[in-house]
Write a protein that holds these residues in place. Sequence first.
Motif, short mmCIF file in Angstrom:
data_model
loop_
_atom_site.label_atom_id
_atom_site.label_comp_id
_atom_site.label_asym_id
_atom_site.label_seq_id
_atom_site.Cartn_x
_atom_site.Cartn_y
_atom_site.Cartn_z
N TYR A 152 1.01 -1.22 0.02
CA TYR A 152 0.21 0.00 -0.03
C TYR A 152 0.77 1.20 -0.11
N HIS A 153 0.36 2.27 -0.61
CA HIS A 153 1.09 3.73 -0.64
C HIS A 153 -0.03 4.74 -0.56
N GLN A 154 0.13 5.37 0.59
CA GLN A 154 -1.11 6.37 0.74
C GLN A 154 -2.47 5.84 0.70
N GLU A 155 -2.46 4.40 1.26
CA GLU A 155 -3.90 3.73 1.33
C GLU A 155 -4.25 3.48 0.20
N LEU A 156 -3.46 3.39 -0.83
CA LEU A 156 -3.90 2.76 -2.22
C LEU A 156 -3.10 1.57 -2.58
N LEU A 157 -3.98 0.44 -3.02
CA LEU A 157 -3.34 -0.79 -3.41
C LEU A 157 -2.22 -0.49 -4.43
N SER A 158 -1.02 -0.90 -4.17
CA SER A 158 0.02 -0.78 -5.20
C SER A 158 0.15 -1.99 -5.95
N TRP A 159 -0.51 -1.66 -7.23
CA TRP A 159 -0.56 -2.74 -8.27
C TRP A 159 0.86 -3.40 -8.86
N ALA A 160 1.87 -2.05 -8.89
CA ALA A 160 2.83 -2.35 -9.46
C ALA A 160 3.60 -3.59 -8.56
N THR A 161 3.48 -3.32 -6.99
CA THR A 161 4.03 -4.56 -6.42
C THR A 161 3.35 -5.78 -6.45
N MET A 162 1.90 -5.85 -6.57
CA MET A 162 1.11 -6.81 -6.82
C MET A 162 1.69 -7.74 -8.04
N HIS A 163 2.03 -6.96 -9.18
CA HIS A 163 2.30 -7.64 -10.38
C HIS A 163 3.74 -8.18 -10.21
N ARG A 164 4.71 -7.45 -9.29
CA ARG A 164 5.90 -8.22 -9.00
C ARG A 164 5.73 -9.29 -8.10
N ARG A 165 4.98 -9.15 -7.17
CA ARG A 165 4.71 -10.31 -6.24
C ARG A 165 4.24 -11.80 -7.11
N TRP A 166 3.32 -11.27 -8.15
CA TRP A 166 2.60 -12.35 -8.92
C TRP A 166 3.82 -13.11 -9.58
N GLY A 167 4.71 -12.29 -10.24
CA GLY A 167 5.97 -12.95 -10.98
C GLY A 167 6.65 -13.76 -10.10
N GLN A 168 7.27 -13.08 -9.04
CA GLN A 168 7.74 -13.76 -8.18
C GLN A 168 7.25 -15.19 -7.53
N ALA A 169 6.12 -15.25 -7.63
CA ALA A 169 5.45 -16.50 -7.25
C ALA A 169 5.31 -17.54 -8.27
N ILE A 170 5.31 -16.82 -9.63
CA ILE A 170 4.98 -17.94 -10.50
C ILE A 170 6.25 -18.29 -11.34
N ALA A 171 7.42 -17.64 -11.43
CA ALA A 171 8.65 -17.95 -12.14
C ALA A 171 9.16 -19.22 -11.52
N PRO A 172 9.12 -19.40 -10.19
CA PRO A 172 9.63 -20.71 -9.77
C PRO A 172 8.96 -22.06 -10.22
N ALA A 173 7.53 -22.01 -10.31
CA ALA A 173 6.77 -22.86 -10.74
C ALA A 173 6.93 -23.31 -12.29
N VAL A 174 7.15 -21.95 -13.20
CA VAL A 174 7.63 -22.18 -14.50
C VAL A 174 8.82 -22.75 -14.41
N VAL A 175 9.99 -22.44 -13.68
CA VAL A 175 11.28 -23.14 -13.90
C VAL A 175 11.25 -24.57 -13.60
N SER A 176 10.46 -25.01 -12.62
CA SER A 176 10.36 -26.28 -11.96
C SER A 176 9.53 -27.14 -12.91
N SER A 177 8.57 -26.54 -13.76
CA SER A 177 7.95 -27.20 -14.73
C SER A 177 8.82 -27.68 -16.15
N LEU A 178 9.49 -26.66 -16.21
CA LEU A 178 10.52 -26.73 -17.52
C LEU A 178 11.49 -27.92 -17.06
N GLY A 179 12.12 -27.74 -16.16
CA GLY A 179 13.32 -28.79 -15.71
C GLY A 179 14.38 -28.61 -16.57
#
Length: 266
Positions: free
Chosen positions: A220-247
């Motif tokens: 949050y920044h000034q009580e507004l949801l930070s979508w930039a941070t949301m997208h970054r967290r999304w990517g950080q969660a998804i990337a390891p799953a993609v890497v693991s699936s590719l092997g």
Amino acid sequence: MPLVEAPTPRRHGRLIAAVVRATKPLFRLHLALYRRELARAPFPRDARRTVIDGPAPDRLLFVGSIAVEGFGVLDHDLTCASQTARLVGASRGRGVTWREVSAPVLTAAEAARIDLPDEPADAAVVLLGICDVLLATEGASWEADLRRLADRVRETAGPDCRIVYVGIPPMAEFRPIPPVAKRLLTTQIERLNALTARVALTLPGASWVPFPEWCSEGMYHQELLSWATMHRRWGQAIAPAVVSSLGHDETADERCGSDAGPGVPA
């Protein structure tokens, strides 16, 4: 197999389904509010860049709604898809190319029918569910559509394309709404997430990753949801799953020896 333990479907599933059906007008109201928010929201204004230079590029496909469209950010490099691709490339020491199939309002049923790129892909990331929550989509339909989408992806991207399903975000937490509506939305999210995990568990070459923890410092920044941070967290969660699936992809290693240059044209 999923990287995380699959959520357990709630007990009294038939009762929950009946409650969701009975309260569809309330869900439709929130869908209308969501559409209005989308109409006012910022989206990236620059040109998409879907290539990261490097040897033996991994080929990705992203199918989804606001995570792929870039809701809330003005630069395509800040979207979930772009950040996931960069992290995958950095982790595997390879280039990455990717394609995006998206719309601000995209249901699983629509995604299962939409035209997909007729190009090979090593992994497809599926980020759906927000619209299906707001449409009160039936569980059986949701599960069937996810399986149909996987079949269509493999028809166009190749039979060995890995599928990574991503959990639906806790959108009932993103804005103040009445407690009853919040409980209904949360129940529908949990229900669809549990079914998605079941699809991933029973579909060869598929995995499931939950939406990351979001309620923490920096969101949050000034009580507004930070979508930039949301997208970054999304990517950080998804990337390891993609890497693991590719092997270890021997086909990609073969591509490395035949690459004409460090990058692949978009």
